[in-house]
Motif scaffolding. Structure first.
Motif, short mmCIF file in Angstrom:
data_model
loop_
_atom_site.label_atom_id
_atom_site.label_comp_id
_atom_site.label_asym_id
_atom_site.label_seq_id
_atom_site.Cartn_x
_atom_site.Cartn_y
_atom_site.Cartn_z
N LEU A 1 54.81 95.34 75.77
CA LEU A 1 54.46 95.49 77.18
C LEU A 1 55.36 94.61 78.05
O LEU A 1 55.86 95.05 79.09
CB LEU A 1 52.99 95.15 77.39
CG LEU A 1 52.44 95.31 78.80
CD1 LEU A 1 52.50 96.76 79.23
CD2 LEU A 1 51.01 94.81 78.85
N VAL A 2 55.57 93.38 77.64
CA VAL A 2 56.44 92.47 78.39
C VAL A 2 57.86 93.02 78.45
O VAL A 2 58.51 92.99 79.51
CB VAL A 2 56.42 91.06 77.76
CG1 VAL A 2 57.49 90.17 78.35
CG2 VAL A 2 55.06 90.43 77.91
N GLU A 3 58.34 93.56 77.33
CA GLU A 3 59.69 94.14 77.30
C GLU A 3 59.80 95.33 78.25
O GLU A 3 60.80 95.48 78.97
CB GLU A 3 60.04 94.57 75.89
CG GLU A 3 60.24 93.42 74.93
CD GLU A 3 60.40 93.87 73.49
OE1 GLU A 3 60.34 95.09 73.22
OE2 GLU A 3 60.56 92.99 72.63
N LYS A 4 58.79 96.19 78.25
CA LYS A 4 58.82 97.37 79.12
C LYS A 4 58.75 96.98 80.59
O LYS A 4 59.39 97.60 81.44
CB LYS A 4 57.67 98.34 78.79
CG LYS A 4 57.88 99.09 77.50
CD LYS A 4 59.01 100.08 77.63
CE LYS A 4 59.22 100.86 76.36
NZ LYS A 4 60.31 101.83 76.48
N LYS A 5 57.98 95.94 80.90
CA LYS A 5 57.89 95.49 82.30
C LYS A 5 59.22 94.93 82.77
O LYS A 5 59.62 95.16 83.92
CB LYS A 5 56.77 94.46 82.46
CG LYS A 5 55.39 95.09 82.46
CD LYS A 5 54.32 94.08 82.77
CE LYS A 5 52.96 94.76 82.83
NZ LYS A 5 51.90 93.82 83.22
N SER A 6 59.91 94.21 81.91
CA SER A 6 61.22 93.69 82.30
C SER A 6 62.23 94.82 82.44
O SER A 6 63.09 94.80 83.33
CB SER A 6 61.71 92.64 81.32
OG SER A 6 61.98 93.21 80.07
N GLU A 7 62.11 95.83 81.59
CA GLU A 7 62.98 97.00 81.69
C GLU A 7 62.74 97.73 83.01
O GLU A 7 63.68 98.17 83.68
CB GLU A 7 62.73 97.94 80.51
CG GLU A 7 63.63 99.14 80.48
CD GLU A 7 63.36 100.08 79.31
OE1 GLU A 7 63.90 101.20 79.33
OE2 GLU A 7 62.62 99.69 78.39
N LEU A 8 61.46 97.85 83.40
CA LEU A 8 61.13 98.50 84.67
C LEU A 8 61.72 97.72 85.83
O LEU A 8 62.26 98.31 86.77
CB LEU A 8 59.61 98.62 84.81
CG LEU A 8 59.10 99.26 86.09
CD1 LEU A 8 59.54 100.72 86.17
CD2 LEU A 8 57.58 99.18 86.16
N PHE A 9 61.63 96.40 85.78
CA PHE A 9 62.20 95.56 86.83
C PHE A 9 63.70 95.80 86.95
O PHE A 9 64.23 95.96 88.06
CB PHE A 9 61.90 94.08 86.55
CG PHE A 9 62.56 93.15 87.53
CD1 PHE A 9 62.04 93.00 88.80
CD2 PHE A 9 63.69 92.44 87.18
CE1 PHE A 9 62.63 92.15 89.72
CE2 PHE A 9 64.29 91.59 88.08
CZ PHE A 9 63.76 91.43 89.35
N GLU A 10 64.40 95.84 85.82
CA GLU A 10 65.84 96.06 85.83
C GLU A 10 66.19 97.45 86.38
O GLU A 10 67.16 97.60 87.13
CB GLU A 10 66.41 95.90 84.43
CG GLU A 10 66.38 94.46 83.94
CD GLU A 10 66.80 94.34 82.49
OE1 GLU A 10 67.32 95.32 81.93
OE2 GLU A 10 66.60 93.25 81.93
N LEU A 11 65.39 98.44 86.02
CA LEU A 11 65.65 99.79 86.52
C LEU A 11 65.45 99.86 88.03
O LEU A 11 66.23 100.50 88.74
CB LEU A 11 64.75 100.81 85.82
CG LEU A 11 65.10 101.14 84.38
CD1 LEU A 11 64.03 102.03 83.77
CD2 LEU A 11 66.45 101.80 84.28
N LYS A 12 64.41 99.21 88.54
CA LYS A 12 64.18 99.20 89.98
C LYS A 12 65.30 98.47 90.71
O LYS A 12 65.71 98.88 91.80
CB LYS A 12 62.83 98.54 90.29
CG LYS A 12 61.64 99.40 89.98
CD LYS A 12 60.36 98.70 90.38
CE LYS A 12 59.16 99.57 90.13
NZ LYS A 12 57.91 98.90 90.53
N LEU A 13 65.80 97.40 90.11
CA LEU A 13 66.91 96.68 90.71
C LEU A 13 68.16 97.54 90.76
O LEU A 13 68.86 97.58 91.78
CB LEU A 13 67.17 95.41 89.90
CG LEU A 13 68.14 94.40 90.49
CD1 LEU A 13 67.61 93.87 91.81
CD2 LEU A 13 68.36 93.27 89.51
N LYS A 14 68.42 98.25 89.67
CA LYS A 14 69.58 99.15 89.65
C LYS A 14 69.42 100.28 90.66
O LYS A 14 70.40 100.72 91.27
CB LYS A 14 69.78 99.73 88.25
CG LYS A 14 70.34 98.76 87.26
CD LYS A 14 70.54 99.41 85.92
CE LYS A 14 71.09 98.41 84.91
NZ LYS A 14 71.26 99.03 83.59
N LEU A 15 68.18 100.75 90.86
CA LEU A 15 67.94 101.81 91.83
C LEU A 15 68.26 101.32 93.24
O LEU A 15 68.89 102.04 94.02
CB LEU A 15 66.49 102.28 91.74
CG LEU A 15 66.07 103.40 92.66
CD1 LEU A 15 66.78 104.70 92.26
CD2 LEU A 15 64.57 103.61 92.62
#
Length: 62
Positions: free
Chosen positions: A18-32
């Motif tokens: 879950l922690v890994e997926k949340k950090s991945e989501l943060f990175e994707l939003k930043l890239k967006l």
């Protein structure tokens, strides 16, 4: 990721994922925001994975 795969795992492992997926989501939003994301539908996929993980964790607690 399917729920069937998650229900056999331990709670600690699920929380780590879950922690890994949340950090991945943060990175994707930043890239967006910086216009570097080619496929915006990846955000929806990661959000659904987070929901599946939360469901699996709450099912294990009962």
């Amino acid at each position: 990721m399917k729920f069937i795969d998650l229900k056999d795992k331990e709670i600690s492992e699920l929380k780590k994922m879950l922690v890994e997926k949340k950090s991945e989501l943060f990175e994707l939003k930043l890239k967006l925001k910086t216009m570097q994301l080619n496929n915006p539908s990846q955000i929806a996929v990661v959000r659904k994975d987070i929901a599946r993980l939360n469901t699996a964790i709450s099912a294990k607690k009962d």
